[in-house]
Scaffold this active site. Structure first.
Site, PDB file in Angstrom:
ATOM      1  N   GLU A  13       0.833  -1.217   0.000  1.00  0.00           N
ATOM      2  CA  GLU A  13       0.000   0.000   0.000  1.00  0.00           C
ATOM      3  C   GLU A  13       0.861   1.259   0.000  1.00  0.00           C
ATOM      4  OE1 GLU A  13      -3.221  -0.005   2.850  1.00  0.00           O
ATOM      5  OE2 GLU A  13      -3.315   2.186   2.852  1.00  0.00           O
ATOM      6  N   ASP A  49       4.323 -14.333  11.373  1.00  0.00           N
ATOM      7  CA  ASP A  49       3.021 -14.744  10.849  1.00  0.00           C
ATOM      8  C   ASP A  49       2.009 -13.609  11.077  1.00  0.00           C
ATOM      9  OD1 ASP A  49       0.492 -15.832  10.540  1.00  0.00           O
ATOM     10  OD2 ASP A  49       0.964 -17.715  11.526  1.00  0.00           O
ATOM     11  N   HIS A  53      -2.649  10.548  -0.291  1.00  0.00           N
ATOM     12  CA  HIS A  53      -3.015   9.300  -0.948  1.00  0.00           C
ATOM     13  C   HIS A  53      -3.139   9.477  -2.459  1.00  0.00           C
ATOM     14  CE1 HIS A  53      -3.633   5.984   1.610  1.00  0.00           C
ATOM     15  NE2 HIS A  53      -4.677   5.503   0.965  1.00  0.00           N
ATOM     16  N   LYS A 102      -7.082  -0.736  11.571  1.00  0.00           N
ATOM     17  CA  LYS A 102      -6.539  -1.185  10.275  1.00  0.00           C
ATOM     18  C   LYS A 102      -5.298  -0.360   9.925  1.00  0.00           C
ATOM     19  CE  LYS A 102      -6.123  -1.316   5.617  1.00  0.00           C
ATOM     20  NZ  LYS A 102      -5.213  -0.491   4.819  1.00  0.00           N
TER      21      LYS A 102
END
Ligand code: MEV
Length: 440
Positions: A85, A296, A393, A280
């Site tokens: 991202e 992991d 962004h 998130k």
């Protein structure tokens, strides 16, 4: 794919690709070309990747970036981040720089306890089960000695085994709730091996326990498995400074910035819809370090979100206050990370990432990873309460679209400037690009 396939795993790589191309691709040649383009040119590296998983047909590349200037407990770090991202590495770097001038990040490992459970069914008198458990508890540990001796030599091992009654949830359902210290290993294999041995010993001893009736002797072990919920494998990372030092934003005064920031975090504490997105953003930073260091990320994600819901209502993993003129922002997050075993030895890129971090032990890696999450969240909330998230962004988004269109470096500079005061939607960029090309 219209029909099931038999024996797919037995096909060699080339045959697997051909099968996929035939059954799944509309343009088989193109699909095959892309898959092969991502094969590694070095046969040894490719073999390594082929053997990580099953049915390998190619590689899925992720970029690894670096966010420098992280001052953590007065030591400087350049943090490796593997993520697809855009803006995440830039936001982390910016937050690192911001806090570098304001004392840096402080961290503390609160606990390192890992958890595993043997889930079993027992039908009978609970007092007898408790007496049996007490009589067998030491044997459970001694019979697992072959598995635990190396870990014990290094100072780890089984910390406790408790019997838990969960018949409130399910008829006859009990657990051996076990806790472990696995030091620098994430410990999944160690824990699962111990649990399977505990289950064997427990079941066999129950069959021979004279106080049990025949029905009580027949303990049914349903499963033995570690838990990725590790609320006591916890790390805290925090930043703080005088409110007046929050003086980088033109739009808000330091006092307004601090108050708005705290309010934004309070919203994430109170409102699950916001908390999920807030967290998130934290995981953008956490996962990127977890992946780069060969850990992991699914385990980390599952554990983090469970911790965020520990009160019964999903909430923010970070918290912020202003008290006596001091702004304080922190994260508490469970991170069961390892620096030995697993991919850490196998993947050369992981060794490089570890070296970049000064070859941390598991505790240090917990601290660095928590800092990456906190920094990410600081960057995101800061953007959200000031210029908004889209400004930064969209520039990256614009560059991604231009890359897809095959723009030259010169054209990229032109379009970044062109879209400075316009909205760079996909179609707007494509149209502007086509117009420019048409004029050449
Ligand atoms: C985007 O990947 C993450 C953010 O949505 C996080 C947030 O809203 O706090 C920017």
């Amino acid at each position: 794919m219209k029909q099931p396939v038999q024996g797919f795993s037995k096909l060699n790589k080339e045959e697997k690709i051909n099968w996929i191309a035939q059954h799944c691709f509309t343009q088989p040649e193109e699909g095959i070309e892309i898959l092969k383009k991502y094969w590694h040119t070095n046969a040894d590296v490719q073999k390594l990747h082929d053997e990580f998983i099953e049915n390998t047909i190619s590689n899925f590349l992720l970029p690894i970036g670096v966010a420098p200037n992280f001052k953590i407990n007065d030591t400087l770090y350049a943090i490796p981040m593997a993520i697809e991202e855009s803006s995440v590495v830039a936001a982390a770097s910016k937050a690192a720089k911001f806090w570098l001038d304001r004392g840096g990040f402080k961290t503390e490992v609160i606990g390192t306890e890992k958890v595993g459970q043997v889930h079993f069914l027992y039908q009978g008198d609970e007092r007898k089960l408790i007496a049996f458990f007490e009589s067998i508890k030491d044997t459970l540990i001694t019979e697992a000695a072959d598995i635990t001796q190396n870990m014990e030599k290094r100072g780890g091992g089984v910390s406790n085994i408790a019997l838990r009654n969960r018949t409130d949830a399910l008829e006859g359902y009990y657990q051996l709730h076990c806790t472990f210290e696995t030091l620098d290993a994430m410990g999944a294999n160690f824990i699962n091996s111990c649990l399977e041995q505990f289950a064997k010993t427990f079941k066999a001893a129950a069959l021979a326990y004279n106080d049990f009736t025949e029905e009580e002797k027949d303990i049914q072990v349903v499963m033995s498995i570690l838990s990725n919920y590790v609320p006591d494998c916890l790390v805290r990372a925090e930043v703080s400074c005088k409110v007046e030092e929050l003086n980088e934003d033109k739009e808000l005064s330091p006092e307004e910035f601090a108050a708005t920031f705290v309010r934004a975090v309070k919203i994430a504490e109170a409102e699950p819809y916001r908390a999920v997105t807030h967290n998130k953003g934290i995981m953008n930073g956490i996962d990127a370090v977890v992946i780069a260091t060969g850990n992991d990320f699914r385990a980390i994600e599952a554990g983090a979100h469970a911790y965020a819901a520990k009160t019964g209502s999903y909430s923010s993993l970070t918290h912020a206050t202003v008290e006596d003129g001091v702004f304080r922002f922190w994260i508490d997050i469970p991170l069961a990370l390892g620096t030995v075993g697993g991919l850490t030895k196998l993947h050369p890129m992981v060794s490089v990432a570890m070296e970049m971090l000064g070859s941390p032990d598991a505790k240090k890696l917990m601290e660095i990873t928590a800092v990456a999450g906190l920094a990410q969240n600081f960057g995101a909330v800061r953007s959200l309460i000031t210029s908004g998230i889209q400004k930064g962004h969209m520039k990256m988004h614009l560059l991604n679209i231009l890359n897809q269109l095959g723009a030259t470096e010169e054209e990229k500079v032109y379009f970044v400037n062109y879209f400075k005061d316009k909205t760079a939607t996909h179609s707007a960029v494509v149209t502007a690009f086509e117009n420019l090309r048409a004029t050449i």
